[in-house]
Design an enzyme around this catalytic site. Structure first.
Site, PDB file in Angstrom:
ATOM      1  N   ASN A  40      -0.011   2.363   2.844  1.00  0.00           N
ATOM      2  CA  ASN A  40      -0.648   1.262   3.690  1.00  0.00           C
ATOM      3  C   ASN A  40       1.440   0.433   3.660  1.00  0.00           C
ATOM      4  O   ASN A  40       1.522  -0.365   2.271  1.00  0.00           O
ATOM      5  CB  ASN A  40      -1.563   0.501   2.396  1.00  0.00           C
ATOM      6  N   LYS A  86       1.064  -2.896   4.698  1.00  0.00           N
ATOM      7  CA  LYS A  86       0.303  -4.078   4.814  1.00  0.00           C
ATOM      8  C   LYS A  86       0.776  -4.759   6.088  1.00  0.00           C
ATOM      9  O   LYS A  86       1.167  -4.337   6.615  1.00  0.00           O
ATOM     10  CB  LYS A  86       0.601  -4.464   3.090  1.00  0.00           C
ATOM     11  N   HIS A 139      -9.907  -3.234  -0.062  1.00  0.00           N
ATOM     12  CA  HIS A 139      -8.520  -4.185  -0.666  1.00  0.00           C
ATOM     13  C   HIS A 139      -8.220  -4.644  -1.249  1.00  0.00           C
ATOM     14  O   HIS A 139      -9.076  -5.717  -1.427  1.00  0.00           O
ATOM     15  CB  HIS A 139      -7.106  -3.744   0.160  1.00  0.00           C
ATOM     16  N   GLU A 194      -6.518  -7.328  -2.356  1.00  0.00           N
ATOM     17  CA  GLU A 194      -5.434  -8.939  -1.889  1.00  0.00           C
ATOM     18  C   GLU A 194      -6.716  -8.985  -0.484  1.00  0.00           C
ATOM     19  O   GLU A 194      -6.638 -10.205  -0.185  1.00  0.00           O
ATOM     20  CB  GLU A 194      -4.540  -8.158  -0.586  1.00  0.00           C
ATOM     21  N   GLU A 248      -7.030   0.934  -7.458  1.00  0.00           N
ATOM     22  CA  GLU A 248      -6.166   0.340  -7.382  1.00  0.00           C
ATOM     23  C   GLU A 248      -5.787  -0.652  -8.648  1.00  0.00           C
ATOM     24  O   GLU A 248      -6.879  -1.521  -7.853  1.00  0.00           O
ATOM     25  CB  GLU A 248      -5.762  -0.203  -6.068  1.00  0.00           C
ATOM     26  N   GLY A 294       1.637  -3.949  -6.669  1.00  0.00           N
ATOM     27  CA  GLY A 294       2.888  -4.465  -5.788  1.00  0.00           C
ATOM     28  C   GLY A 294       4.390  -5.455  -6.781  1.00  0.00           C
ATOM     29  O   GLY A 294       4.823  -6.353  -7.626  1.00  0.00           O
ATOM     30  N   SER A 348       1.784   0.443  -7.946  1.00  0.00           N
ATOM     31  CA  SER A 348       3.347   0.929  -7.611  1.00  0.00           C
ATOM     32  C   SER A 348       3.557   2.542  -8.427  1.00  0.00           C
ATOM     33  O   SER A 348       4.648   2.536  -8.480  1.00  0.00           O
ATOM     34  CB  SER A 348       3.330  -0.150  -9.225  1.00  0.00           C
TER      35      SER A 348
HETATM   36  P1  13P Z   1       1.958  -0.846  -3.820  1.00  0.00           P
HETATM   37  O1  13P Z   1       2.518   0.546  -4.008  1.00  0.00           O
HETATM   38  O2  13P Z   1       3.237  -1.776  -3.282  1.00  0.00           O
HETATM   39  O3  13P Z   1       1.954  -1.218  -5.536  1.00  0.00           O
HETATM   40  O4  13P Z   1       1.070  -1.518  -3.559  1.00  0.00           O
HETATM   41  C1  13P Z   1      -0.127  -0.563  -3.186  1.00  0.00           C
HETATM   42  C2  13P Z   1      -1.460  -1.121  -2.704  1.00  0.00           C
HETATM   43  O5  13P Z   1      -1.878  -1.679  -2.332  1.00  0.00           O
HETATM   44  C3  13P Z   1      -1.648   0.065  -1.991  1.00  0.00           C
HETATM   45  O6  13P Z   1      -2.693  -0.415  -0.755  1.00  0.00           O
END
Ligand code: 13P
Length: 247
Positions: free
Chosen positions: A9, A11, A93, A95, A163, A169, A209
């Site tokens: 992803n 983002k 997701h 976010e 997740e 992150g 992560s």
């Molecule tokens: P990170 O791997 O940067 O923690 O992000 C995970 C994520 O949100 C994948 O969709």
């Protein structure tokens, strides 16, 4: 269960130049054959990636409109994803849930519409830190699962991504035991609330992560069927290491 699945992803990251470099790295990488690999660039770069990336890796969107296209300023429809050869979408997701404010029902309806257009869905669930600390992890994940289950009938085209929001992150990856516990509970929930067949065949992948150093331990767990990777998916060699952690 099912074939190991690794998603990247990206983002809201990248430029034409940085994405061109990343695609070159991915095209050059040696990948284990028995793994499904999907990357999700920002919408405006999907076509560039489709046109330059090896067919070995499929392409996903990070969001989609809830229904048929039309007068919806700023949105992209499932029909348009199909038109450019994009076969996947990430939905739910954290976010989009917690920063943009999408709710369970909205996400469930998006999933149903995407599937109706033959766009496959990476359906994300996961609890906030305060929810984990209050002992509500399963409640939250099951509630999010129920909203998907209320809308989804075609589970063959769905991958579930667990997740935990506190791990995204932050560099604070869930322990293999923490992830395994939730994955097993979600599979059990599916067995009771959808069907034993769906529960045993669906891929439940972990995100939060994940990196080249911690993926191998996580991949060993029985109910971890792959990963959804953020930051580390922006580095070709690291992403390849994660793909090749299949056990
Ligand atoms: P990170 O791997 O940067 O923690 O992000 C995970 C994520 O949100 C994948 O969709």
């Amino acid at each position: 269960s099912g074939k190991f699945f690794v998603g990247g992803n990206w983002k809201c990251n990248g430029t034409k130049d940085s994405i061109s470099k990343l695609v070159t790295e991915l095209n050059a990488a040696t990948l284990e054959p028995d793994v499904d690999v999907v990357v999700a660039p920002p919408f405006i770069y999907i076509d560039q990636v489709k046109n330059s990336l090896t067919d070995r890796i499929e392409v996903s969107a990070q969001n989609v409109w809830i229904g048929k296209g039309g007068a919806y300023t700023g949105e992209i429809s499932a029909e348009q994803l199909v038109d450019i050869g994009c076969q996947w979408v990430i939905l739910g997701h954290s976010e989009r849930r917690h920063i943009i404010g999408e709710d369970d029902q909205f996400i469930g309806k998006k999933a149903a519409y995407a599937l109706s257009q033959n766009v496959k869905v990476i359906a994300c669930i996961g609890e906030l830190l305060e929810e984990r600390e209050a002992g509500k992890t399963f409640d939250v994940c099951f509630k999010q699962m129920k909203a998907f289950a209320d809308s989804i009938t075609n589970w063959a085209d769905v991958v579930i991504a667990y997740e935990p929001v506190w791990a995204i992150g932050t560099g604070k990856v869930a322990t293999p035991e923490q992830a395994q516990e939730v994955h097993a509970a979600v599979r059990d929930w599916l067995k009771t609330n959808v069907s034993p067949e769906v529960a045993s065949s669906i891929r439940i992948i972990y995100g939060g992560s994940v990196n080249a150093a911690n993926c191998a331990e996580l991949a060993k767990k029985e109910d971890i069927d792959g990963f959804l990777v953020g930051g580390a998916s922006l580095k070709g060699p690291d992403f390849a290491t994660i793909i090749n952690s299949v056990t």
